[in-house]
Design a protein around this motif. Structure first.
Motif, PDB file in Angstrom:
ATOM      1  N   LYS A  23     -21.948 -93.504 -26.553  1.00  0.00           N
ATOM      2  CA  LYS A  23     -22.803 -92.632 -25.745  1.00  0.00           C
ATOM      3  C   LYS A  23     -23.212 -93.311 -24.446  1.00  0.00           C
ATOM      4  O   LYS A  23     -23.046 -92.760 -23.359  1.00  0.00           O
ATOM      5  CB  LYS A  23     -24.048 -92.229 -26.541  1.00  0.00           C
ATOM      6  CG  LYS A  23     -23.769 -91.361 -27.753  1.00  0.00           C
ATOM      7  CD  LYS A  23     -25.042 -90.993 -28.495  1.00  0.00           C
ATOM      8  CE  LYS A  23     -25.951 -90.090 -27.673  1.00  0.00           C
ATOM      9  NZ  LYS A  23     -27.123 -89.630 -28.460  1.00  0.00           N
ATOM     10  N   SER A  24     -23.760 -94.507 -24.546  1.00  0.00           N
ATOM     11  CA  SER A  24     -24.311 -95.163 -23.355  1.00  0.00           C
ATOM     12  C   SER A  24     -23.229 -95.504 -22.335  1.00  0.00           C
ATOM     13  O   SER A  24     -23.477 -95.454 -21.119  1.00  0.00           O
ATOM     14  CB  SER A  24     -25.067 -96.426 -23.744  1.00  0.00           C
ATOM     15  OG  SER A  24     -24.209 -97.391 -24.338  1.00  0.00           O
ATOM     16  N   ALA A  25     -22.015 -95.823 -22.785  1.00  0.00           N
ATOM     17  CA  ALA A  25     -20.947 -96.187 -21.849  1.00  0.00           C
ATOM     18  C   ALA A  25     -20.534 -95.015 -20.968  1.00  0.00           C
ATOM     19  O   ALA A  25     -19.950 -95.212 -19.897  1.00  0.00           O
ATOM     20  CB  ALA A  25     -19.739 -96.719 -22.616  1.00  0.00           C
ATOM     21  N   GLN A  26     -20.859 -93.802 -21.389  1.00  0.00           N
ATOM     22  CA  GLN A  26     -20.569 -92.632 -20.568  1.00  0.00           C
ATOM     23  C   GLN A  26     -21.427 -92.597 -19.312  1.00  0.00           C
ATOM     24  O   GLN A  26     -21.110 -91.892 -18.349  1.00  0.00           O
ATOM     25  CB  GLN A  26     -20.772 -91.353 -21.389  1.00  0.00           C
ATOM     26  CG  GLN A  26     -19.815 -91.213 -22.560  1.00  0.00           C
ATOM     27  CD  GLN A  26     -20.044 -89.950 -23.361  1.00  0.00           C
ATOM     28  OE1 GLN A  26     -20.086 -88.859 -22.800  1.00  0.00           O
ATOM     29  NE2 GLN A  26     -20.190 -90.097 -24.664  1.00  0.00           N
ATOM     30  N   ASP A 228     -32.526 -87.987 -23.540  1.00  0.00           N
ATOM     31  CA  ASP A 228     -33.012 -86.658 -23.149  1.00  0.00           C
ATOM     32  C   ASP A 228     -33.586 -86.689 -21.737  1.00  0.00           C
ATOM     33  O   ASP A 228     -33.390 -85.742 -20.958  1.00  0.00           O
ATOM     34  CB  ASP A 228     -34.078 -86.164 -24.127  1.00  0.00           C
ATOM     35  CG  ASP A 228     -33.523 -85.866 -25.508  1.00  0.00           C
ATOM     36  OD1 ASP A 228     -32.290 -85.699 -25.622  1.00  0.00           O
ATOM     37  OD2 ASP A 228     -34.313 -85.817 -26.476  1.00  0.00           O
ATOM     38  N   LEU A 229     -34.297 -87.761 -21.411  1.00  0.00           N
ATOM     39  CA  LEU A 229     -34.861 -87.913 -20.070  1.00  0.00           C
ATOM     40  C   LEU A 229     -33.754 -87.870 -19.009  1.00  0.00           C
ATOM     41  O   LEU A 229     -33.940 -87.343 -17.907  1.00  0.00           O
ATOM     42  CB  LEU A 229     -35.620 -89.236 -19.972  1.00  0.00           C
ATOM     43  CG  LEU A 229     -36.130 -89.657 -18.588  1.00  0.00           C
ATOM     44  CD1 LEU A 229     -37.262 -88.752 -18.134  1.00  0.00           C
ATOM     45  CD2 LEU A 229     -36.597 -91.099 -18.608  1.00  0.00           C
ATOM     46  N   GLU A 233     -25.699 -84.959 -21.645  1.00  0.00           N
ATOM     47  CA  GLU A 233     -24.942 -83.945 -22.377  1.00  0.00           C
ATOM     48  C   GLU A 233     -23.459 -84.258 -22.388  1.00  0.00           C
ATOM     49  O   GLU A 233     -22.669 -83.526 -22.980  1.00  0.00           O
ATOM     50  CB  GLU A 233     -25.150 -82.563 -21.741  1.00  0.00           C
ATOM     51  CG  GLU A 233     -26.586 -82.062 -21.792  1.00  0.00           C
ATOM     52  CD  GLU A 233     -26.752 -80.706 -21.134  1.00  0.00           C
ATOM     53  OE1 GLU A 233     -25.749 -80.224 -20.558  1.00  0.00           O
ATOM     54  OE2 GLU A 233     -27.848 -80.143 -21.186  1.00  0.00           O
ATOM     55  N   SER A 234     -23.080 -85.341 -21.743  1.00  0.00           N
ATOM     56  CA  SER A 234     -21.671 -85.650 -21.574  1.00  0.00           C
ATOM     57  C   SER A 234     -20.993 -85.948 -22.906  1.00  0.00           C
ATOM     58  O   SER A 234     -21.623 -86.425 -23.846  1.00  0.00           O
ATOM     59  CB  SER A 234     -21.515 -86.852 -20.629  1.00  0.00           C
ATOM     60  OG  SER A 234     -20.159 -87.131 -20.412  1.00  0.00           O
ATOM     61  N   ASN A 235     -19.731 -85.653 -22.951  1.00  0.00           N
ATOM     62  CA  ASN A 235     -18.935 -85.956 -24.143  1.00  0.00           C
ATOM     63  C   ASN A 235     -17.604 -86.563 -23.700  1.00  0.00           C
ATOM     64  O   ASN A 235     -16.538 -86.178 -24.176  1.00  0.00           O
ATOM     65  CB  ASN A 235     -18.718 -84.696 -24.981  1.00  0.00           C
ATOM     66  CG  ASN A 235     -18.166 -85.033 -26.350  1.00  0.00           C
ATOM     67  OD1 ASN A 235     -18.379 -86.122 -26.865  1.00  0.00           O
ATOM     68  ND2 ASN A 235     -17.437 -84.094 -26.935  1.00  0.00           N
ATOM     69  N   ILE A 236     -17.697 -87.512 -22.771  1.00  0.00           N
ATOM     70  CA  ILE A 236     -16.512 -88.174 -22.240  1.00  0.00           C
ATOM     71  C   ILE A 236     -16.004 -89.179 -23.257  1.00  0.00           C
ATOM     72  O   ILE A 236     -16.776 -89.912 -23.868  1.00  0.00           O
ATOM     73  CB  ILE A 236     -16.855 -88.897 -20.917  1.00  0.00           C
ATOM     74  CG1 ILE A 236     -17.433 -87.899 -19.910  1.00  0.00           C
ATOM     75  CG2 ILE A 236     -15.644 -89.602 -20.344  1.00  0.00           C
ATOM     76  CD1 ILE A 236     -18.034 -88.559 -18.690  1.00  0.00           C
TER      77      ILE A 236
END
Length: 275
Positions: A23-26, A228-229, A233-236
Motif C-alpha cells: 500500500k505505502s509504496a504506491q 484516509d487522510l 484509493e489507489s490499487n497500483i
C-alpha cells in the motif's frame, strides 16, 4: 504523485510487513526504481546498510531514497526538490535528527533515524570502506558544531543507541554534509506518528510500528487513519526488485552464539587471573 526526472535515482525499503509495503509504496514517487531488502528474517539497521551496499553497488545509482514501509508520502514530488537542494549545497545525507524533535526519540541529535533519508549513493559508493566504518562506534565531546539549542525535545549528544549510528558517524567524520529536516507530532489522537517537512511543506508521515499493521487493531486503525487522510484509493501493482539473504537468520544466530562463548571465555580468564 509526481516522478523524479532522474533515471539514476532509486528507492530502497527494508521491509518486515509486505502487506503494508504494497500500500505505502504506491505513494512513493512514480517511475522511480524500487528496491526491497526482505527484513522478515531479522535483517535491519546496520546489517541492512551493509547488504544495501553489497547489492546496489555498480548499478549506476546516484541518489538513493531510503524509506521504510510505514512511511506514507503526502507530497512525493518534494523528493526531487530535496535532491536538487542537496546537489546545490553539496549535501551527502538528508534526514530527521534522532533526538530533540520527537517525543519517543531522545537519542543522538547529530545523527538521523533511518526511517527516511536520502543519500548521495554515488559519493558513498566511491568512498565505501566497511573496515573503517565500523571503527566509528564512539562519541567525542564537542565534536560537531550543529546549533541544537533550539531543539524542543530531549536528546543525548553521547548516545550510541542505534548500531547504525556508525554509518553516519563515519560520514560526518569524513566531512560529509547533512541536511536535517524538521518533524513533529501534529495529530491530537495519534502521538506516535510524526510528520516530516521540507521548507515548511509536508513531505510525509511516519507511522511507526510497521510490524503491527494488519495484526494489532490499535496500530492498524491508527495507520489506516493516515491513509484516509491522504485519500488513499489507489490499487497500483508494485513490483520492486527484492533482495533476501536466505542465510542471514542462521548466520546471525551463529554469530551471536560465538560472541556469547567468547564473552564467557573472557570472563573465565579474568576470574582465573584474579585467583
Amino acid at each position: 504523485m509526481s516522478s523524479i526526472n532522474d533515471s539514476k535515482t532509486a528507492i530502497l525499503s527494508t521491509v518486515i510487513n509486505f502487506e503494508l509495503y504494497r500500500k505505502s509504496a504506491q505513494l512513493f514517487p512514480k517511475n522511480t526504481k524500487k528496491y526491497v531488502i526482505d527484513g522478515t528474517n531479522g535483517m535491519h539497521g546496520l546489517q541492512s546498510i551493509f547488504y544495501m551496499m553489497k547489492k546496489l553497488r555498480g548499478k549506476g545509482i546516484e541518489w538513493l531514497v531510503m524509506a521504510d514501509e510505514d512511511v506514507l508520502f503526502q507530497n512525493s514530488e518534494l523528493v526531487s526538490e530535496i535532491i536538487q537542494k542537496m546537489k546545490k549545497g553539496n549535501y551527502t545525507v538528508c534526514g530527521v535528527r534522532d533526538g530533540g524533535l520527537l517525543s519517543h526519540r531522545n537519542y543522538n541529535p547529530f545523527l538521523i533515524n533511518t526511517f527516511f533519508s536520502i543519500i548521495n549513493f554515488k559519493e558513498i559508493e566511491s568512498n565505501w570502506d566497511k573496515k573503517q566504518l565500523v571503527k566509528n562506534d564512539f562519541v567525542l565531546d564537542n565534536e560537531f558544531d550543529d546549533d541544537i539549542k533550539g531543539l524542543k525535545g530531549m536528546y543525548d549528544v553521547k548516545s550510541l543507541y542505534e548500531p547504525y549510528y556508525v554509518f553516519y558517524l563515519w560520514l560526518r567524520r569524513n566531512n560529509k554534509r547533512f541536511l536535517f529536516l524538521d518533524s513533529n507530532h501534529p495529530f491530537e489522537e495519534d502521538q506516535i506518528s510524526n510528520t516530516v517537512y521540507f521548507e515548511n511543506k509536508i513531505l510525509l508521515h511516519h507511522t511507526w510500528f510497521a510490524r503491527a499493521y494488519g495484526t494489532n487493531e490499535k496500530h492498524t486503525k491508527r495507520i489506516n487513519a493516515i491513509f484516509d487522510l491522504l485519500n488513499f484509493e489507489s490499487n497500483i501493482e508494485v513490483n520492486p526488485v527484492v533482495f533476501k539473504d536466505k542465510w542471514y537468520y542462521l548466520s546471525a544466530k551463529v554469530s551471536k552464539w560465538i560472541r556469547r562463548i567468547m564473552r564467557r571465555l573472557r570472563i573465565k580468564k579474568k576470574e582465573e587471573r584474579i585467583k
